[in-house]
Design a protein around this motif. Sequence first.
Motif, PDB file in Angstrom:
ATOM      1  N   MET A 295       1.288  -2.373   6.644  1.00 38.06           N
ATOM      2  CA  MET A 295       1.835  -1.425   5.677  1.00 38.06           C
ATOM      3  C   MET A 295       0.716  -1.024   4.721  1.00 38.06           C
ATOM      4  SD  MET A 295       5.028  -1.026   6.414  1.00 38.06           S
ATOM      5  CE  MET A 295       5.728  -0.318   4.975  1.00 38.06           C
ATOM      6  N   PRO A 296       0.653   0.276   4.359  1.00 34.92           N
ATOM      7  CA  PRO A 296      -0.393   0.686   3.414  1.00 34.92           C
ATOM      8  C   PRO A 296      -0.088   0.110   2.039  1.00 34.92           C
ATOM      9  CG  PRO A 296       1.066   2.515   3.876  1.00 34.92           C
ATOM     10  CD  PRO A 296       1.474   1.402   4.801  1.00 34.92           C
ATOM     11  N   SER A 297      -1.123  -0.200   1.293  1.00 34.30           N
ATOM     12  CA  SER A 297      -0.940  -0.756  -0.040  1.00 34.30           C
ATOM     13  C   SER A 297      -0.629   0.370  -1.017  1.00 34.30           C
ATOM     14  CB  SER A 297      -2.192  -1.510  -0.475  1.00 34.30           C
ATOM     15  OG  SER A 297      -3.273  -0.597  -0.539  1.00 34.30           O
ATOM     16  N   LEU A 298       0.003   0.026  -2.135  1.00 34.65           N
ATOM     17  CA  LEU A 298       0.346   1.023  -3.141  1.00 34.65           C
ATOM     18  C   LEU A 298      -0.915   1.462  -3.876  1.00 34.65           C
ATOM     19  CD1 LEU A 298       3.573  -0.588  -4.648  1.00 34.65           C
ATOM     20  CD2 LEU A 298       3.438   1.338  -3.084  1.00 34.65           C
ATOM     21  N   PRO A 299      -1.006   2.755  -4.177  1.00 33.74           N
ATOM     22  CA  PRO A 299      -2.206   3.210  -4.907  1.00 33.74           C
ATOM     23  C   PRO A 299      -2.162   2.713  -6.345  1.00 33.74           C
ATOM     24  CG  PRO A 299      -0.651   5.000  -4.661  1.00 33.74           C
ATOM     25  CD  PRO A 299      -0.095   3.840  -3.868  1.00 33.74           C
ATOM     26  N   ASN A 300      -3.308   2.617  -6.939  1.00 36.03           N
ATOM     27  CA  ASN A 300      -3.387   2.192  -8.338  1.00 36.03           C
ATOM     28  C   ASN A 300      -2.896   3.318  -9.232  1.00 36.03           C
ATOM     29  OD1 ASN A 300      -4.457  -0.234  -7.633  1.00 36.03           O
ATOM     30  ND2 ASN A 300      -6.587   0.398  -7.897  1.00 36.03           N
ATOM     31  N   ILE A 301      -1.997   2.977 -10.155  1.00 32.60           N
ATOM     32  CA  ILE A 301      -1.442   3.960 -11.081  1.00 32.60           C
ATOM     33  C   ILE A 301      -2.297   3.926 -12.333  1.00 32.60           C
ATOM     34  CG2 ILE A 301       0.600   4.590 -12.426  1.00 32.60           C
ATOM     35  CD1 ILE A 301       2.277   3.192 -10.293  1.00 32.60           C
ATOM     36  N   PRO A 302      -2.771   5.086 -12.780  1.00 34.61           N
ATOM     37  CA  PRO A 302      -3.606   5.073 -13.994  1.00 34.61           C
ATOM     38  C   PRO A 302      -2.767   4.682 -15.197  1.00 34.61           C
ATOM     39  CG  PRO A 302      -3.162   7.324 -13.303  1.00 34.61           C
ATOM     40  CD  PRO A 302      -2.622   6.436 -12.223  1.00 34.61           C
ATOM     41  N   THR A 303      -3.359   3.943 -16.091  1.00 37.65           N
ATOM     42  CA  THR A 303      -2.649   3.490 -17.284  1.00 37.65           C
ATOM     43  C   THR A 303      -2.746   4.532 -18.368  1.00 37.65           C
ATOM     44  OG1 THR A 303      -4.610   2.388 -18.095  1.00 37.65           O
ATOM     45  CG2 THR A 303      -3.107   1.074 -16.759  1.00 37.65           C
TER      46      THR A 303
END
Length: 123
Positions: free
Chosen positions: A105-113
């Motif tokens: 499964m692809p990993s979740l992208p990093n969400i900018p803070t």
Amino acid sequence: MAASINCSIIFVIVALLSLSSISTSQAARSLLQLPNLPTIPSLPKPTMPQLPNFPNLPATLPPLPSVTSLPTLPTTNSPLPSLPTLPSVPKMTLPPMPANPLPNMPSLPNIPTIPTLSPPPSN
């Protein structure tokens, strides 16, 4: 809300003040220093009137019925019917596993803070 808190605080203060004013040692000393109390005179014992005679009542009770005079329950010696046979259920089998392993499964992208605003420095 504030009124109930005020009432409960007042209640606690009144309870503490009333409990602090009790001096048990002085109360016990005053009870011990009382003069001898007069004795209570003994009361005469009451006399019970005799029960009247009842000529209609029998002297003895009639005997209870014996166990042999009770009716017996009917008994049946018929055999119980046999239980029906249940049909056999086919066994369930799972399909075979695929030869290729499952894809990752692809990993979740990093969400900018979101930058937080800090209060201005105090002088």
